[in-house]
Enzyme design. Structure first.
Site, PDB file in Angstrom:
ATOM      1  N   GLU A  82      25.280  -6.320   2.611  1.00 29.39           N
ATOM      2  CA  GLU A  82      25.584  -4.939   2.229  1.00 29.39           C
ATOM      3  C   GLU A  82      26.922  -4.781   1.497  1.00 29.39           C
ATOM      4  O   GLU A  82      27.961  -5.235   1.963  1.00 29.39           O
ATOM      5  CB  GLU A  82      25.584  -4.060   3.484  1.00 29.39           C
TER       6      GLU A  82
ATOM      7  N   GLU B 114      13.787   2.814   9.081  1.00 25.30           N
ATOM      8  CA  GLU B 114      14.764   2.487  10.128  1.00 25.30           C
ATOM      9  C   GLU B 114      14.541   3.275  11.410  1.00 25.30           C
ATOM     10  O   GLU B 114      14.393   4.491  11.393  1.00 25.30           O
ATOM     11  CB  GLU B 114      16.168   2.793   9.590  1.00 25.30           C
TER      12      GLU B 114
ATOM     13  N   LYS C 171      29.566  -2.533   0.957  1.00 28.25           N
ATOM     14  CA  LYS C 171      29.978  -1.393   1.785  1.00 28.25           C
ATOM     15  C   LYS C 171      31.496  -1.302   1.802  1.00 28.25           C
ATOM     16  O   LYS C 171      32.166  -2.192   2.327  1.00 28.25           O
ATOM     17  CB  LYS C 171      29.431  -1.667   3.200  1.00 28.25           C
TER      18      LYS C 171
ATOM     19  N   ASN D 244      18.142  -0.430  13.970  1.00 28.52           N
ATOM     20  CA  ASN D 244      19.587  -0.264  13.874  1.00 28.52           C
ATOM     21  C   ASN D 244      20.216  -0.430  15.260  1.00 28.52           C
ATOM     22  O   ASN D 244      19.842   0.256  16.198  1.00 28.52           O
ATOM     23  CB  ASN D 244      19.939   1.102  13.267  1.00 28.52           C
TER      24      ASN D 244
ATOM     25  N   GLU E 287      19.615  -4.752  12.238  1.00 31.47           N
ATOM     26  CA  GLU E 287      20.664  -4.087  11.451  1.00 31.47           C
ATOM     27  C   GLU E 287      21.914  -3.792  12.280  1.00 31.47           C
ATOM     28  O   GLU E 287      21.796  -3.291  13.403  1.00 31.47           O
ATOM     29  CB  GLU E 287      20.169  -2.725  10.946  1.00 31.47           C
ATOM     30  N   SER E 288      23.067  -4.059  11.709  1.00 35.86           N
ATOM     31  CA  SER E 288      24.387  -3.634  12.229  1.00 35.86           C
ATOM     32  C   SER E 288      24.928  -4.475  13.384  1.00 35.86           C
ATOM     33  O   SER E 288      24.173  -4.938  14.247  1.00 35.86           O
ATOM     34  CB  SER E 288      24.375  -2.177  12.708  1.00 35.86           C
TER      35      SER E 288
ATOM     36  N   LYS F 185      20.963   2.311  -0.381  1.00 33.94           N
ATOM     37  CA  LYS F 185      21.267   2.734   0.987  1.00 33.94           C
ATOM     38  C   LYS F 185      21.716   4.185   0.936  1.00 33.94           C
ATOM     39  O   LYS F 185      22.858   4.488   0.634  1.00 33.94           O
ATOM     40  CB  LYS F 185      22.365   1.825   1.533  1.00 33.94           C
TER      41      LYS F 185
END
Ligand SMILES: O=P(O)(O)OC[C@@H](O)[C@@H](O)c1c[nH]c2ccccc12
Length: 401
Positions: A184, A296, A186, A318, A354-355, A247
């Site tokens: 990502e 998501e 970001k 997530n 994710e994350s 995103k």
């Protein structure tokens, strides 16, 4: 002062079938600004910047198709459609309200009258996701005026073909034996602040590609993530080969067209803010435009909803709650256990963890839980050399060479 109370707390829930039938009726025949209504609206927006005249004639068209006589009747219909949208969302367990609550317009008389109780509903956002969603609704309305849908549709017709996002993830997984990496781009986030001051999105994207990323995710939200569509465009024009995920917080089909014209190969659909009907429709629209959709979820309930929707190939779990910012990577494991996990394997869906992934152990943990892809931002973007950051994350060089 009167305030709107969600149906649940008013204890006067309309039968879901009735709500969705009404909503369908609205979607089928009513064309009104934004959110659910935006789904039917596209075709009547002029490709020119709307002049006073076109707005007025659109309004009279609209009044005619609605069978309403005056602007105040029109306002009432608009408000009513928003209320149906809320009802449907609440019936699906969605807590995020799409817009700030508003009082019924003057002269309204109908089923929602019964839901006007005294001051029990906050008219400020209850959490960051709700705040972002409300802001996005306004932002999209403004952007629509600058970039009318007809012009976007033309641009889409002439756009180069998209790249195969899902295929790239599968290939990377087979090639490396690790989950395919969506890296990502970001700069910042509302929970963690700024990751990198000297932020060059193209340089970072190229480093990710050299480091073996299968796909890239590019934050396009300006206000909360310091991203932008210009980053997506710049990365695409710089000749990066990885497929790109736009995103964004999608609340309107217009955004799907816009993402496609800015070089996206995939879009994100967040189950916490979209109803099943919206996910179904946005998914179809994405496919029609050649885009993959990453749907998501964050909890069991959202996972259950999403598994009931046909045609989803990519599901993201997530590990960060967008409502509380709490990160817990065991969320991925929890959501892949039992019946849900079985259905996912049966349907051969790709699950993206994710994350909050920082170490080779984190990657091994979510891989053991069943993910075939991961979405990673902070841990690799923060490194001086994001290419090396990827090798550090996997504990191994996963680049092609
Ligand atoms: O920086 P992290 O913790 O590696 O997270 C990346 C990505 O999962 C996160 O940015 C994200 C996941 N879903 C989102 C929805 C909107 C905004 C951001 C996100």
């Amino acid at each position: 002062m009167d305030a709107l109370v969600p149906v649940q707390s008013a204890g006067q829930r309309l039968p879901v079938r009735l709500v969705s039938a009404s909503l369908h009726r609205c979607i089928g025949s009513v064309s009104i600004r934004r959110s659910v209504s935006g789904f039917a609206m596209d075709t009547r927006i002029s490709s020119r910047a709307p002049s006073q005249f076109t707005i007025r004639s659109q309004q009279s068209d609209l009044k005619e198709s609605l069978g309403v006589a005056s602007s105040s009747d029109l306002r009432i219909k608009e408000w009513e459609v928003d209320m149906y949208q809320n009802e449907l969302a609440i019936s699906q367990g969605i807590r995020i309200r799409r817009k700030p609550p508003s009082k019924a317009p003057l002269g309204y008389s109908g089923p929602f009258e019964l839901r006007l109780l005294n001051g029990q509903v906050a008219d400020s956002p209850s959490n960051i996701l709700e705040e972002i969603t409300w802001f996005k609704d306004q932002e999209v309305s403004r952007m629509k005026e600058l970039n009318p849908i007809e012009a976007l549709k033309k641009a889409v017709e002439n756009a180069p073909p998209t790249k195969d996002f899902v295929g790239a993830l599968r290939t990377a997984h087979q090639r490396t034996g690790f989950p395919g990496l969506i890296a990502e781009v970001k700069k910042a986030s509302p929970s963690r602040g700024i990751f990198k001051e000297n932020f060059d999105p193209v340089e970072i994207a190229q480093a990710y590609e050299r480091g073996g990323a299968a796909c890239l995710s590019v934050l396009t939200d300006q206000k909360y993530f310091k991203g932008g569509f210009e980053n997506l465009e710049a990365i695409r024009s710089a000749g990066v080969k990885c497929p790109l995920l736009c995103k964004e917080f999608v609340v309107d089909p217009w955004q799907i067209y816009y993402a496609r014209t800015k070089g996206a190969d995939a879009v994100l659909l967040i189950a916490a803010i979209l109803t099943d009907l919206e996910i179904t429709y946005l998914l179809k629209l994405s496919k029609k435009l050649g885009l993959a959709a990453l749907v998501e979820v964050h909890d069991e309930r959202e996972m259950g909803r999403v598994l009931g929707i046909e045609g989803i190939e990519l599901v993201g779990i997530n590990n960060r709650s967008l409502e509380t910012f709490k990160v817990d990577i065991s969320n991925t494991k929890k959501l892949l256990e039992g019946e849900h996990g079985r259905q996912i394997r049966e349907k051969d869906m790709i699950v993206v963890g994710e994350s909050g992934l920082f170490t080779p152990d984190d990657i091994a943990y979510v891989q053991a839980a069943g993910v075939k892809a991961v979405l990673v931002g902070e841990s690799i973007v923060k490194q001086n050399d994001p290419e090396k950051g990827i090798a550090g994350l996997f504990g191994k060089n996963i680049s092609q060479t």
